[in-house]
Design a protein around this motif. Structure first.
Motif, PDB file in Angstrom:
ATOM      1  N   ARG A 184       0.839  -1.194   0.000  1.00 36.59           N
ATOM      2  CA  ARG A 184       0.000   0.000   0.000  1.00 36.59           C
ATOM      3  C   ARG A 184       0.876   1.247   0.000  1.00 36.59           C
ATOM      4  N   LYS A 185       0.515   2.188  -0.851  1.00 38.95           N
ATOM      5  CA  LYS A 185       1.294   3.424  -0.986  1.00 38.95           C
ATOM      6  C   LYS A 185       1.338   4.198   0.327  1.00 38.95           C
ATOM      7  N   SER A 186       0.229   4.253   1.050  1.00 35.27           N
ATOM      8  CA  SER A 186       0.190   5.010   2.308  1.00 35.27           C
ATOM      9  C   SER A 186       1.171   4.426   3.333  1.00 35.27           C
ATOM     10  N   GLU A 187       1.275   3.103   3.391  1.00 30.34           N
ATOM     11  CA  GLU A 187       2.215   2.475   4.321  1.00 30.34           C
ATOM     12  C   GLU A 187       3.656   2.755   3.897  1.00 30.34           C
ATOM     13  N   TYR A 188       3.904   2.693   2.604  1.00 36.84           N
ATOM     14  CA  TYR A 188       5.233   2.989   2.082  1.00 36.84           C
ATOM     15  C   TYR A 188       5.649   4.408   2.488  1.00 36.84           C
ATOM     16  N   GLN A 189       4.749   5.369   2.294  1.00 35.17           N
ATOM     17  CA  GLN A 189       5.065   6.771   2.601  1.00 35.17           C
ATOM     18  C   GLN A 189       5.315   6.974   4.096  1.00 35.17           C
ATOM     19  N   LYS A 190       4.516   6.347   4.942  1.00 33.61           N
ATOM     20  CA  LYS A 190       4.707   6.484   6.393  1.00 33.61           C
ATOM     21  C   LYS A 190       6.033   5.871   6.831  1.00 33.61           C
ATOM     22  N   LEU A 191       6.345   4.694   6.317  1.00 36.94           N
ATOM     23  CA  LEU A 191       7.615   4.055   6.674  1.00 36.94           C
ATOM     24  C   LEU A 191       8.794   4.874   6.178  1.00 36.94           C
ATOM     25  N   LYS A 192       8.723   5.337   4.929  1.00 33.58           N
ATOM     26  CA  LYS A 192       9.813   6.125   4.351  1.00 33.58           C
ATOM     27  C   LYS A 192      10.063   7.384   5.181  1.00 33.58           C
ATOM     28  N   LYS A 193       8.997   8.048   5.584  1.00 27.46           N
ATOM     29  CA  LYS A 193       9.132   9.258   6.397  1.00 27.46           C
ATOM     30  C   LYS A 193       9.801   8.936   7.735  1.00 27.46           C
ATOM     31  N   SER A 194       9.439   7.807   8.335  1.00 25.41           N
ATOM     32  CA  SER A 194      10.005   7.441   9.632  1.00 25.41           C
ATOM     33  C   SER A 194      11.484   7.065   9.533  1.00 25.41           C
ATOM     34  N   PHE A 195      11.932   6.642   8.347  1.00 31.15           N
ATOM     35  CA  PHE A 195      13.329   6.257   8.153  1.00 31.15           C
ATOM     36  C   PHE A 195      14.252   7.472   8.119  1.00 31.15           C
TER      37      PHE A 195
END
Length: 183
Positions: free
Chosen positions: A36-47
């Motif tokens: 899911r794109k939303s999960e990808y974006q949240k994880l990427k931001k947290s990295f």
């Protein structure tokens, strides 16, 4: 996870544990795939710009190792490739919908032999196996650690792992992929 693992799907609600697992895997060079794109974006931001080259989004369900938590849908589980290994990162295991896939236990370790009167702490775990959450609390106390984990801050995973082994807890083994005929 099998030692030869180079890529996993991370699917489920993005909890503190999910963020920590995703980051630790990417840091170790294992590619973490989101569906899911939303999960990808949240994880990427947290990295925060670190190791995000190992974080990818995919629309296929071909990966053989899935790390799953609450929020994994029946539809997603049914789309997984035959022979997929589902490894939960959440406290409760997913419902077993597939006979052609393998379902691993929730995060847990076997207890030290010196620990007496232990059956299991959860009814889905075998005897003398304890959930990672309970072990974490025990290790925290045995080591005399004072820090509290708040938000997405997680203690040093390697330090906690080494302390667990030092106190006699042992990892559960998972047969390698050839055992499951995943060729």
């Amino acid at each position: 996870m099998p030692k030869e693992t180079t890529q996993v799907v991370l699917r489920g609600n993005l909890t503190k544990v999910a963020y920590a697992v995703a980051f630790a895997l990417c840091q170790r060079g294992i590619q973490v795939v989101t569906l899911r794109k939303s999960e990808y974006q949240k994880l990427k931001k947290s990295f925060d710009g670190k190791f995000e080259s190992n974080l990818v989004i995919s629309t296929t369900y071909s990966q053989k190792i899935w790390l799953v938590g609450a929020g994994l849908t029946k539809e997603e589980q049914l789309k997984a490739t035959k022979g997929t290994i589902f490894i939960p990162f959440s406290q409760f295991p997913p419902k077993k919908l597939r006979k052609d896939c393998f379902y691993h236990l929730t995060p847990a370790m076997s207890t030290p032999l010196a620990l007496e009167n232990v059956d299991s702490c959860e009814n889905w775990l075998p005897r003398r196996v304890m959930s990672a959450w309970r072990i974490g609390g025990i290790i925290h106390g045995l080591e005399g650690w004072e820090e509290q984990e708040c938000g997405y801050k997680i203690s040093n995973i390697d330090e906690v792992w080494e302390a667990s082994l030092r106190h006699g807890f042992q990892p559960l083994t998972i047969p390698n992929q050839s055992y499951f005929h995943l060729h």
